[in-house]
Design an enzyme around this catalytic site. Sequence first.
Site, PDB file in Angstrom:
ATOM      1  N   LYS A 110       0.833  -1.211   0.000  1.00  0.00           N
ATOM      2  CA  LYS A 110       0.000   0.000   0.000  1.00  0.00           C
ATOM      3  C   LYS A 110       0.872   1.269   0.000  1.00  0.00           C
ATOM      4  CE  LYS A 110      -2.275  -1.100   3.831  1.00  0.00           C
ATOM      5  NZ  LYS A 110      -1.718  -2.413   4.226  1.00  0.00           N
ATOM      6  N   ARG A 112     -10.108   0.484   8.449  1.00  0.00           N
ATOM      7  CA  ARG A 112      -9.708  -0.901   8.729  1.00  0.00           C
ATOM      8  C   ARG A 112     -10.781  -1.660   9.487  1.00  0.00           C
ATOM      9  NH1 ARG A 112      -3.604   0.208   8.679  1.00  0.00           N
ATOM     10  NH2 ARG A 112      -2.595  -1.791   8.942  1.00  0.00           N
ATOM     11  N   ARG A 155      11.369  -5.788   5.299  1.00  0.00           N
ATOM     12  CA  ARG A 155      11.119  -4.367   5.548  1.00  0.00           C
ATOM     13  C   ARG A 155      11.549  -3.997   6.967  1.00  0.00           C
ATOM     14  NH1 ARG A 155       5.054  -2.060   4.841  1.00  0.00           N
ATOM     15  NH2 ARG A 155       4.760  -2.774   6.977  1.00  0.00           N
ATOM     16  N   ARG A 183      11.359  -1.034  12.009  1.00  0.00           N
ATOM     17  CA  ARG A 183      10.004  -1.098  12.593  1.00  0.00           C
ATOM     18  C   ARG A 183       9.863  -2.353  13.424  1.00  0.00           C
ATOM     19  NH1 ARG A 183       4.907   0.045   8.653  1.00  0.00           N
ATOM     20  NH2 ARG A 183       3.822  -1.102  10.285  1.00  0.00           N
ATOM     21  N   ARG A 202      -1.175  -9.195  13.431  1.00  0.00           N
ATOM     22  CA  ARG A 202      -1.715  -8.161  12.522  1.00  0.00           C
ATOM     23  C   ARG A 202      -2.571  -8.816  11.431  1.00  0.00           C
ATOM     24  NH1 ARG A 202       3.751  -5.683  11.217  1.00  0.00           N
ATOM     25  NH2 ARG A 202       2.790  -4.190   9.800  1.00  0.00           N
TER      26      ARG A 202
HETATM   27  P1  AMP Z   1       0.416   0.271   8.926  1.00  0.00           P
HETATM   28  O1  AMP Z   1       1.593   1.161   8.812  1.00  0.00           O
HETATM   29  O2  AMP Z   1      -0.724   0.685   8.050  1.00  0.00           O
HETATM   30  O3  AMP Z   1       0.759  -1.192   8.780  1.00  0.00           O
HETATM   31  O4  AMP Z   1      -0.139   0.432  10.431  1.00  0.00           O
HETATM   32  C1  AMP Z   1       0.674   0.121  11.548  1.00  0.00           C
HETATM   33  C2  AMP Z   1      -0.197  -0.012  12.786  1.00  0.00           C
HETATM   34  O5  AMP Z   1      -0.888   1.217  13.046  1.00  0.00           O
HETATM   35  C3  AMP Z   1      -1.295  -1.069  12.687  1.00  0.00           C
HETATM   36  O6  AMP Z   1      -0.823  -2.377  12.979  1.00  0.00           O
HETATM   37  C4  AMP Z   1      -2.276  -0.550  13.732  1.00  0.00           C
HETATM   38  O7  AMP Z   1      -1.820  -0.846  15.045  1.00  0.00           O
HETATM   39  C5  AMP Z   1      -2.190   0.966  13.549  1.00  0.00           C
HETATM   40  N1  AMP Z   1      -3.183   1.439  12.546  1.00  0.00           N
HETATM   41  C6  AMP Z   1      -2.932   1.985  11.321  1.00  0.00           C
HETATM   42  N2  AMP Z   1      -4.077   2.302  10.686  1.00  0.00           N
HETATM   43  C7  AMP Z   1      -5.083   1.952  11.527  1.00  0.00           C
HETATM   44  C8  AMP Z   1      -6.503   1.991  11.442  1.00  0.00           C
HETATM   45  N3  AMP Z   1      -7.139   2.478  10.348  1.00  0.00           N
HETATM   46  N4  AMP Z   1      -7.223   1.530  12.500  1.00  0.00           N
HETATM   47  C9  AMP Z   1      -6.614   1.065  13.614  1.00  0.00           C
HETATM   48  N5  AMP Z   1      -5.284   0.961  13.743  1.00  0.00           N
HETATM   49  C10 AMP Z   1      -4.503   1.398  12.726  1.00  0.00           C
END
Ligand code: AMP
Length: 191
Positions: A14, A89, A128, A134, A146
Amino acid sequence: MINIILFGKPGAGKGTQAEFLKNTYNLTHISTGDLFRNNIKNKSKLGLLAKSYIEKGDLVPDQITIDMLKNEVNKNHEIKGFIFDGFPRTISQAETFDSFLESINMSITATIFLDAKDSVLEDRLIKRGQLSGRTDDQDIDKIRNRFKEYNIKTFPLIKYYNSIGKLHSINGIGTIDEIRVRLSNLMNQIQ
Ligand code: AMP
């Protein structure tokens, strides 16, 4: 305006493809994951609230996430459109989001699902994690949690966007360039 939701499991590409869309179509990229990480880095109140969830690989509660997202959309005026990366999400986030967009005379143009299988995603995330540091990408149990969160809370969104005719799916397995070509072809149909 063109407003695109990029949708898919962690590691589906993404963020990478959002960069391409942002540069090619002059869109504003909003990644809720990046916003949370910046808040954690700056030790803001929001960052402190979100930290424990993100570290475990759990979703941050809806209200915290929605408030942050609305605030970010409201900050950007007179733009060509948005790419929403990692939001919504959950069904509750999607429903609140739709009402919010309607209230400001905006709507989603398309939701693009980057489809890839878990074994490919696990390899990508571990790589990554080694490059970015991270922590949620470096531990296989956190990664699997996740995926679990995604399967339970995020997967139902496919049906939700399909039922309103806004779901488009592309194969997310291949090189970055191959996926970019698939995405460009789809964007030509959508616009
Ligand atoms: P990402 O970088 O999109 O993989 O997001 C990393 C983490 O941020 C996720 O594992 C969640 O803990 C939190 N997060 C990101 N977007 C959301 C969302 N829309 N709703 C809830 N938690 C989120």
